[in-house]
Scaffold this motif. Structure first.
Motif, mmCIF file in Angstrom:
data_model
loop_
_atom_site.group_PDB
_atom_site.id
_atom_site.type_symbol
_atom_site.label_atom_id
_atom_site.label_comp_id
_atom_site.label_asym_id
_atom_site.label_seq_id
_atom_site.Cartn_x
_atom_site.Cartn_y
_atom_site.Cartn_z
ATOM 1 N N SER A 1 -15.136 24.853 10.737
ATOM 2 C CA SER A 1 -16.607 24.862 11.228
ATOM 3 C C SER A 1 -16.895 24.152 12.635
ATOM 4 O O SER A 1 -17.679 24.671 13.332
ATOM 5 C CB SER A 1 -17.340 24.102 10.364
ATOM 6 O OG SER A 1 -17.365 24.608 8.762
ATOM 7 N N ASP B 1 -18.685 31.649 9.089
ATOM 8 C CA ASP B 1 -18.114 30.450 8.383
ATOM 9 C C ASP B 1 -18.306 30.840 6.945
ATOM 10 O O ASP B 1 -19.313 30.363 6.261
ATOM 11 C CB ASP B 1 -19.171 29.349 8.928
ATOM 12 C CG ASP B 1 -18.353 28.068 8.736
ATOM 13 O OD1 ASP B 1 -17.336 28.100 7.845
ATOM 14 O OD2 ASP B 1 -18.725 26.900 9.103
ATOM 15 N N GLU B 2 -17.154 31.199 6.559
ATOM 16 C CA GLU B 2 -17.004 31.328 4.894
ATOM 17 C C GLU B 2 -18.269 32.126 4.319
ATOM 18 O O GLU B 2 -18.890 31.851 3.395
ATOM 19 C CB GLU B 2 -17.035 29.866 4.235
ATOM 20 C CG GLU B 2 -15.897 29.148 4.535
ATOM 21 C CD GLU B 2 -15.277 28.073 3.700
ATOM 22 O OE1 GLU B 2 -15.266 28.419 2.475
ATOM 23 O OE2 GLU B 2 -15.405 26.834 4.321
HETATM 24 MG MG MG Z 1 -16.563 24.166 7.012
#
Ligand code: MG
Ligand code: ATP
Ligand code: SF4
Length: 334
Positions: A52, A180-181
């Motif tokens: 991240s 991000d995910e």
């Molecule tokens: Mg992360």
């Protein structure tokens, strides 16, 4: 072919611990890679490896400690003036794991999409604004758009909310999306649908992605190339299929062995293995040395350089030759 986005020797330290003598945590160390037009790069690594942080630095959500970020050849970190930086911010958008967290429950979904359209001058009248909102909702398969625009976030499912977050990221007409995910909080059954949508946007709008995930199977499904991050260091990069078939780095091998079945799409999530990496005053040498089954004396002294295994893949590990440090000698001989 000039890369769209180039990250060079990116480093990030955080001050942690508070008090008069906060400690320096090295979250990222010497990160370099490039992303080309319509390319999807997956970034994998266990929790706390810095995934991240890479995305946040590229999105300019926080300052870098060192290194360069270039967009179409231009150094974006030099762009302090507001206008240049707004231009970059519209071209590089980010989507997050929890779409609910970024949607305000009191506002309609239409309102959530109007904001970025207005901010980035994508409409000149209320009619045009409404039309653009409907177009965005249709693009992400939220139909009928006029009805969905009037709804509030809690009236949608998790997958639908993530589609709204994607629509909102599309509003400024970006060329790069840092995801991000984006599917990790969604039901396994709807994950493929969201990845397929992102894939279609790549084709239709020429979007490139940095796709952050814990799910190796989805990286293999969606990404052209996968990069492996360990304790803030990129340790391997290869075409996704090759990385999964023939992992070269001992850490990548460990990650793959932690996955129940990397061929079943969207369920191959790995769990961290014991042995936390040291980010505060990290010892010299290979960051994986403390956990590596193949560790050698040189590993504890010298950080391995990048060894190019073939045109499209490289690894940083002493098992695979001397790394790039040895390259100049070869060049001199040639
Ligand atoms: Mg992360
Ligand atoms: P996850 O898979 O859990 O999301 P990640 O790979 O995204 O993990 P990061 O969130 O980038 O990891 O964090 C990398 C390291 O930097 C971690 O050790 C984290 O504790 C630290 N870190 C991140 N943000 C901050 C911050 N704002 N202040 C201090 N430390 C931070
Ligand atoms: Fe293991 Fe050494 Fe390779 Fe690091 S450099 S991954 S410790 S063999």
């Amino acid at each position: 072919r000039q890369p769209l986005l180039e990250v060079k020797n990116l480093t990030k330290y955080f001050n942690v611990g508070g008090g008069f003598k906060p400690k320096r945590l090295r979250a990222l160390n010497d990160i370099s890679f490039s992303l080309h037009e319509r390319e999807v790069i997956a970034l994998v690594g266990e929790s706390g490896s810095g995934k991240s942080t890479i995305a946040r630095l590229i999105a300019r959500l926080m300052p870098v400690s060192g290194g360069e970020i270039r967009f179409k050849g231009r150094n974006v970190l030099a762009d302090e003036p507001k206008h240049a930086s707004r231009d970059y911010r519209s071209l590089v958008q980010m989507i997050f794991q929890d779409p609910f967290g970024s949607l305000n429950p009191v506002h309609t979904l239409g309102y959530h999409l109007e904001r970025p359209l207005m901010l980035h001058n994508k409409a000149r009248s209320d009619e045009e604004l409404r039309a653009r909102v409907h177009e965005l909702l249709t693009t992400v398969d939220l139909n009928p758009a006029a009805e969905v625009a009037e709804k509030h976030p809690h009236q949608l499912s998790g997958g639908q909310r993530q589609r709204v977050a994607i629509a909102r990221a599309l509003a400024p007409e970006p060329s790069v999306i840092l995801a991000d995910e984006p599917i990790s909080m969604l039901d396994v059954s709807i994950r493929v649908g969201v990845l397929n949508l992102m894939e279609r946007l790549k084709e239709e709008r020429g979007i490139s992605y940095l796709y952050i995930t814990h799910d190796l199977a989805s990286a293999r499904y969606f990404a052209d190339r996968t990069m492996v991050l360990y304790a803030g260091n990129l340790v391997e990069s290869a075409p996704s299929e090759e990385l999964m078939q023939r992992p070269a780095h001992p850490y990548t091998q460990l990650l793959l062995s932690a996955v129940p079945d990397p061929t079943t799409p969207m369920t191959g999530e790995f769990k961290a293995r014991p042995g936390a990496p040291v980010l505060i005053d990290p010892p010299p040498g290979c960051p994986f040395a403390a956990r590596c089954p193949h560790v050698m004396p040189v590993c504890r002294e010298q950080m391995p350089g990048r060894t190019q295994l073939d045109a499209s893949r490289w690894v940083s590990c002493h098992l695979h030759g001397q790394g790039t440090e040895a390259a100049p000698q070869k060049a001199a001989e040639a």
